[in-house]
Design a protein around this motif. Structure first.
Motif, PDB file in Angstrom:
ATOM      1  N   UNK A 181      14.127   2.118   3.422  1.00 36.65           N
ATOM      2  CA  UNK A 181      14.571   0.984   3.190  1.00 36.65           C
ATOM      3  C   UNK A 181      13.465   0.947   1.740  1.00 36.65           C
ATOM      4  N   UNK A 182      12.673   1.093   1.125  1.00 34.90           N
ATOM      5  CA  UNK A 182      12.384   0.792  -0.052  1.00 34.90           C
ATOM      6  C   UNK A 182      12.039   2.353  -0.600  1.00 34.90           C
ATOM      7  N   UNK A 183      11.815   3.128  -0.509  1.00 35.78           N
ATOM      8  CA  UNK A 183      11.885   4.644  -1.463  1.00 35.78           C
ATOM      9  C   UNK A 183      12.965   5.166  -1.792  1.00 35.78           C
ATOM     10  N   UNK A 184      14.690   4.433  -0.744  1.00 31.92           N
ATOM     11  CA  UNK A 184      15.653   4.384  -1.154  1.00 31.92           C
ATOM     12  C   UNK A 184      16.834   4.205  -2.348  1.00 31.92           C
ATOM     13  N   UNK A 217      13.176   0.298 -12.567  1.00 31.81           N
ATOM     14  CA  UNK A 217      13.177   0.571 -11.538  1.00 31.81           C
ATOM     15  C   UNK A 217      12.917   1.650 -10.651  1.00 31.81           C
ATOM     16  N   UNK A 218      13.345   3.029 -10.782  1.00 28.58           N
ATOM     17  CA  UNK A 218      13.432   4.112 -10.523  1.00 28.58           C
ATOM     18  C   UNK A 218      11.263   4.115  -9.822  1.00 28.58           C
ATOM     19  N   UNK A 219      11.153   4.537 -10.878  1.00 26.76           N
ATOM     20  CA  UNK A 219       8.987   3.881 -10.913  1.00 26.76           C
ATOM     21  C   UNK A 219       8.854   2.768  -9.512  1.00 26.76           C
ATOM     22  N   UNK A 220       8.962   1.825  -9.595  1.00 30.78           N
ATOM     23  CA  UNK A 220       8.922   0.659  -8.476  1.00 30.78           C
ATOM     24  C   UNK A 220       9.213   1.294  -7.335  1.00 30.78           C
ATOM     25  N   UNK A 221      10.032   2.160  -7.415  1.00 25.48           N
ATOM     26  CA  UNK A 221      10.819   2.343  -5.719  1.00 25.48           C
ATOM     27  C   UNK A 221       9.531   3.000  -4.988  1.00 25.48           C
ATOM     28  N   UNK A 280       2.411  -4.653  -7.035  1.00 24.40           N
ATOM     29  CA  UNK A 280       2.987  -3.763  -8.385  1.00 24.40           C
ATOM     30  C   UNK A 280       4.422  -2.834  -8.371  1.00 24.40           C
ATOM     31  N   UNK A 281       4.757  -2.706  -7.246  1.00 22.79           N
ATOM     32  CA  UNK A 281       6.112  -1.960  -7.198  1.00 22.79           C
ATOM     33  C   UNK A 281       7.084  -3.126  -7.404  1.00 22.79           C
ATOM     34  N   UNK A 282       6.939  -4.150  -7.221  1.00 25.99           N
ATOM     35  CA  UNK A 282       8.260  -5.081  -6.866  1.00 25.99           C
ATOM     36  C   UNK A 282       7.957  -5.451  -8.233  1.00 25.99           C
ATOM     37  N   UNK A 283       7.151  -5.759  -8.964  1.00 29.29           N
ATOM     38  CA  UNK A 283       7.053  -5.614 -10.409  1.00 29.29           C
ATOM     39  C   UNK A 283       7.948  -5.231 -10.865  1.00 29.29           C
ATOM     40  N   UNK A 284       7.346  -3.689 -11.218  1.00 26.82           N
ATOM     41  CA  UNK A 284       8.445  -2.442 -11.716  1.00 26.82           C
ATOM     42  C   UNK A 284       9.668  -2.852 -11.575  1.00 26.82           C
TER      43      UNK A 284
END
Length: 518
Positions: free
Chosen positions: A210-213, A127-131, A145-149
């Motif tokens: 929002x996405x990074x936090x 989840x950390x990698x995806x964020x 790709x981020x959402x899938x992680x």
């Protein structure tokens, strides 16, 4: 020994009294801290649910990735219900759920080899990698790709954390401890909606904030998973009884005799190994029919309450009924606060009132609220081709949605995690939880992908659709779910053996076990 194993698991009266004795042990600081760390896995799922709906209606996000949505919104003849009908936009949200479904099935097998603690840690790292990828996204491919992680992380933690809580908590308060996962899930949703509220004011790159936090709750999960030990049941399953007993002693208290509880854990695991033809294979047997039905029914009904789409798309819904962007996100913050308060209430009453009572009361209230929302939308949204409704009625929709959310948070919200984590016997527990989560995430994928299209097509009738399903699931729970409050996991078969319908399958399972052991 084979017969003894089944009797302990089946829960005869004498055995059950003994099991109830060890299961009512006091709540220790160790078990509270351990369970809170495991329950914090709900933060990442909740944050994602809250953040995605807010981001998908931020102008800065739409300008960069989905400018066609903004163009269509400005069209003079755009239907009030169809402002956000774009499949790529909904794919941004729904891609997480399909990834979560696949990873939850993998997590079932991984858990049996490395334990629940390692699976939670892996989920937090993914989840950390995806964020990080989502925050740095330059195109839609990076977003997906981020959402899938993120989805892989959610699938791993959602499979392991509720089982960890159920296996660690004292039986008397198992409902409250397992509800903690949902409490953290709602807390994550609240954090995300508050983040969206302030990030929406940042022109150009507020969506990146929002996405990074999302990395903050992921870091909390990783650190929490590092400092917890695995559950006694998981350690015994992996052939480490000494560590298992030490873990049980630590969470129950140094001055508590854990001999009986540990013995029954070992017996339950031995019974599982004695018939170890594979958990997924076993689920097809008649003796496990009741578990299979609940494994499918609970996540299916949960998604058909409509809450997942309201949680994800509440800002879009509030924009549809006439609020501006900032007020729409503020409405989502209010819903998250209502949900958090209802989950807190549920935590205190679930082990007193029981699971069935909350299912019934919550179901009736949810159904009434959905019918009322449908009536308001039918009468006042889109009349004379207007794209909004009168402000008083918009606030009425907000109030009814708050009442619906409170009813959901009191019942289906926490119980969707509590009941599946406690009803399965040890031999199918990981597989059963994996199937439950996989079905739920698959349906969430389908709903988030088509909800905006359904809203565009069915309009107000979509809420009648969900109200009808809530009626069906309420009747189902009243008739077919036995009460499980206060029953230790090792004695859970006894509640099925006494049920008016399911007892025939429990009897067949006992006969099959005795034949196999001769």
């Amino acid at each position: 020994m084979a017969r003894e194993g089944f009797v302990a698991a089946d829960g005869g009266e004498g055995d059950r009294d003994r099991v109830q004795g060890y299961g009512s042990g006091r709540v220790t600081i160790s078990v509270v801290v351990t369970c809170l760390m495991a329950a914090s896995c709900g933060l990442i799922f909740g944050y994602d649910i809250g953040v995605s709906g807010g981001v998908t209606q931020m102008q800065s996000f739409l300008e960069k990735f989905f400018p066609e949505v903004l163009r269509e919104m400005k069209g003079a003849k755009r239907d009030a219900y169809c402002k956000y009908d774009n499949q790529m936009l909904t794919a941004f949200t729904s891609s997480l759920y399909i990834a979560g479904m696949l990873s939850s099935l993998v997590a079932s097998r991984v858990t049996r080899r490395v334990g629940r603690q390692a699976v939670m840690l892996t989920g937090g790292v993914l989840f950390l990698a995806g964020s990080v990828i989502n925050a740095a996204a330059l195109n839609i491919t990076m977003l997906i790709l981020g959402r899938m992680l993120l989805g892989f992380g959610v699938g791993f933690t959602a499979q392991a954390a509720p089982l960890y809580l159920a296996e660690t908590a004292p039986a008397k308060w198992r409902g409250a401890f397992t509800t903690a996962y949902n409490f953290f899930l709602v807390l994550g949703t609240l954090a995300a909606t508050v983040t969206n509220y302030f990030a929406n004011r940042i022109p150009g790159w507020g969506w990146r904030v929002s996405l990074g936090l999302a990395g903050v709750p992921a870091t909390i999960v990783v650190l929490g998973a590092i400092f917890v030990t695995d559950t006694p049941s998981s350690l015994v399953m992996r052939g480490d009884p000494d560590r298992a007993r030490a873990s049980l002693q630590r969470i129950r208290g140094k001055d508590i005799d854990v001999s009986d509880e540990f013995k029954d854990i070992v017996i339950a695991v031995q019974e599982a190994r004695r018939n170890d033809e594979g958990a997924f294979e076993r689920l097809r047997g008649k003796g496990y029919r009741h578990y299979l039905v609940m494994m499918v029914a609970i996540p299916t009904f949960f998604d058909l309450t409509g809450m997942i789409v309201i949680s994800v798309f509440s800002p879009v819904l509030f924009r549809t009924v006439g609020f501006n962007s900032q007020k729409a996100i503020l409405g989502s913050v209010i819903l998250s606060l209502v949900n958090l308060s209802s989950v807190a209430v549920s935590t205190f009453v679930v082990d007193r009132a029981g699971r069935r009572f909350l299912f019934l009361v919550g179901g009736i209230a949810m159904m009434l609220c959905q019918v009322a929302v449908a009536w308001i939308l039918a009468a006042h949204l889109g009349r004379h081709h207007a794209t909004t409704m009168a402000r008083n009625y918009a606030y009425g929709v907000l109030a009814l949605t708050c009442m619906y959310t409170f009813s959901f948070g009191l019942s289906w919200g926490p119980l969707k995690w509590v009941v599946p984590s406690e009803i399965y016997p040890v031999e199918i527990r990981s597989a059963g939880q994996a199937m439950t989560i996989a079905i739920a995430l698959t349906l969430s994928f389908a709903q988030t992908q088509v909800f905006i299209t359904l809203l565009c097509s069915l309009k107000y009738a979509i809420f009648f659709f969900y109200a009808g399903w809530v009626l069906v699931m309420t009747i189902f729970m009243a008739a077919l779910l036995p009460e499980t409050k206060g029953v230790p996991l090792e004695a859970m078969r006894s509640v099925w053996a006494k049920h008016w319908y399911w007892r025939r399958f429990v009897r067949d399972a006992k006969q099959d076990s005795q034949v196999n052991c001769l």
